[in-house]
Design an enzyme around this catalytic site. Sequence first.
Site, PDB file in Angstrom:
ATOM      1  N   THR A  75       0.422  13.646  -3.074  1.00 18.96           N
ATOM      2  CA  THR A  75       1.204  14.657  -2.093  1.00 18.96           C
ATOM      3  C   THR A  75      -0.378  15.555  -1.738  1.00 18.96           C
ATOM      4  O   THR A  75      -0.573  15.332  -0.369  1.00 18.96           O
ATOM      5  CB  THR A  75       2.210  15.741  -2.866  1.00 18.96           C
ATOM      6  N   ASN A 105       8.486   4.374   1.907  1.00 23.35           N
ATOM      7  CA  ASN A 105       9.248   4.367   0.534  1.00 23.35           C
ATOM      8  C   ASN A 105      10.747   4.404   0.570  1.00 23.35           C
ATOM      9  O   ASN A 105      11.041   4.234  -0.998  1.00 23.35           O
ATOM     10  CB  ASN A 105       8.970   5.748   0.658  1.00 23.35           C
ATOM     11  N   GLN A 131       3.310   3.043  -1.924  1.00 23.32           N
ATOM     12  CA  GLN A 131       4.430   2.658  -2.263  1.00 23.32           C
ATOM     13  C   GLN A 131       3.945   0.806  -2.001  1.00 23.32           C
ATOM     14  O   GLN A 131       4.677   0.207  -3.508  1.00 23.32           O
ATOM     15  CB  GLN A 131       5.628   2.055  -1.538  1.00 23.32           C
ATOM     16  N   SER A 164      -0.953   7.184  -6.281  1.00 23.15           N
ATOM     17  CA  SER A 164      -0.110   8.171  -6.532  1.00 23.15           C
ATOM     18  C   SER A 164       0.092   7.173  -8.356  1.00 23.15           C
ATOM     19  O   SER A 164       0.378   5.047  -8.197  1.00 23.15           O
ATOM     20  CB  SER A 164       1.355   8.033  -6.143  1.00 23.15           C
ATOM     21  N   HIS A 212       1.770   7.357 -10.536  1.00 24.13           N
ATOM     22  CA  HIS A 212       3.150   7.589 -11.168  1.00 24.13           C
ATOM     23  C   HIS A 212       4.253   6.043 -10.668  1.00 24.13           C
ATOM     24  O   HIS A 212       5.307   5.852 -10.541  1.00 24.13           O
ATOM     25  CB  HIS A 212       4.417   8.401 -11.864  1.00 24.13           C
ATOM     26  N   THR A 248     -12.446  20.788 -13.285  1.00 20.06           N
ATOM     27  CA  THR A 248     -12.283  20.082 -14.493  1.00 20.06           C
ATOM     28  C   THR A 248     -11.350  18.752 -14.775  1.00 20.06           C
ATOM     29  O   THR A 248     -10.096  18.562 -13.989  1.00 20.06           O
ATOM     30  CB  THR A 248     -12.080  20.526 -15.825  1.00 20.06           C
ATOM     31  N   CYS A 254      12.160  11.738  -4.105  1.00 18.01           N
ATOM     32  CA  CYS A 254      10.820  11.856  -4.880  1.00 18.01           C
ATOM     33  C   CYS A 254      10.728  13.418  -3.993  1.00 18.01           C
ATOM     34  O   CYS A 254       9.795  14.044  -4.915  1.00 18.01           O
ATOM     35  CB  CYS A 254       9.507  10.949  -4.683  1.00 18.01           C
TER      36      CYS A 254
END
Length: 351
Positions: free
Chosen positions: A50, A122, A150, A170, A172, A208, A295
């Site tokens: 995102t 997606n 995807q 991404s 995940h 960081t 999502c």
Amino acid sequence: MLDVLDLCGNPSSVHAEGRRMRGIVESAREQVAALAGARPSEVVFTSGATEANVWAVTRWPRVIAGGIEHESVLAPARIAPRFVSLPVSAEGVVDLQALAAGLAEATAADDDTLVAMQLANNETGALQPVEDAANMVREHGFALHTDAVQACGRIAVDFHALGADLMSLSSHKIGGPMGAGALIIRDGLNRPPLIPGGGQERRRRAGTESVAVIAGFGAAAEAAHAGRDAMQRVTRLRDHLEREVLRLTPDAIIVSRRAPRLGNTSCIALPGAKAETLVITLDLAGIAVSAGAACSSGKVGSSHVLAAMGLSPAIAESAIRVSLSPGTSEDDIAALVRAWTAIAAKAAATA
Ligand code: PLP
């Protein structure tokens, strides 16, 4: 990733602990770059796709994007001074003739323009003609961003061969931890930093680094790269599932079935049913599927993707998305087919 949680040290520090952390971040950068066909210098770590999409799409005078893009592309695109939404075919593939017209209009207006085209959708898995689009965009001297969230890890992705200028990933979505992603920025392309501040990520994204999460992203990228062949088995399982669904419920619609698609995605509409009911029925059978773009919300809302493809609201509201992974077994698919048998029987009883 778990080992890194036990370490301390800031990757920007020059002491040994800091240098060790820097080494972990740079190894992950190489792993992610290898998966995406990019140079490590082009990989900028973010908190997820995102953030990467919003960064890629903001601050252009004109943005041209398909109506099936993820909301994290469409939302910043809509607030560009000029935004052009491209139509898609009934199979969910962006119309390149409309892109050609959009590019001509942008050239006539002398607008510095970004074209955003995802590699794979997606909700439907439909692959988009990114390489062709990139060639067209380059002829006009504009830039192309592709959301590869995807596609990456499911088909071979090569940032340079595609001819893209920007690409988002991404963690995940490839089996890594939540909270990491990347924007790949072609060497030589000058983008203003999304987060100004410290000098991290070569002054492009301050703050960081979340080293453990980045290490997990890198490990997932390496595993995805090594396990690309697993997608053939996944595609066979997906095709078997779709055949069984059509046998049990012949009026079911496999959305984008005639488009080139990802092998792990199946978007199934069952006319007369409600996606929410299907999701709950399957959940009770221990099977996790989603309705629409889960999502982005967790709610069951109407899908802008299926609407852009011209599906009627009633059909779109009956559509679920099934996603398979290399961990999906034949038994998992058999369980889904058993649950679908019950769904079919219930549908026949109420018809
Ligand atoms: N782009 C696409 C195509 C997605 O499917 C998603 C999420 O599922 C995103 C972007 C957002 O990714 P993230 O959850 O890393 O912010």
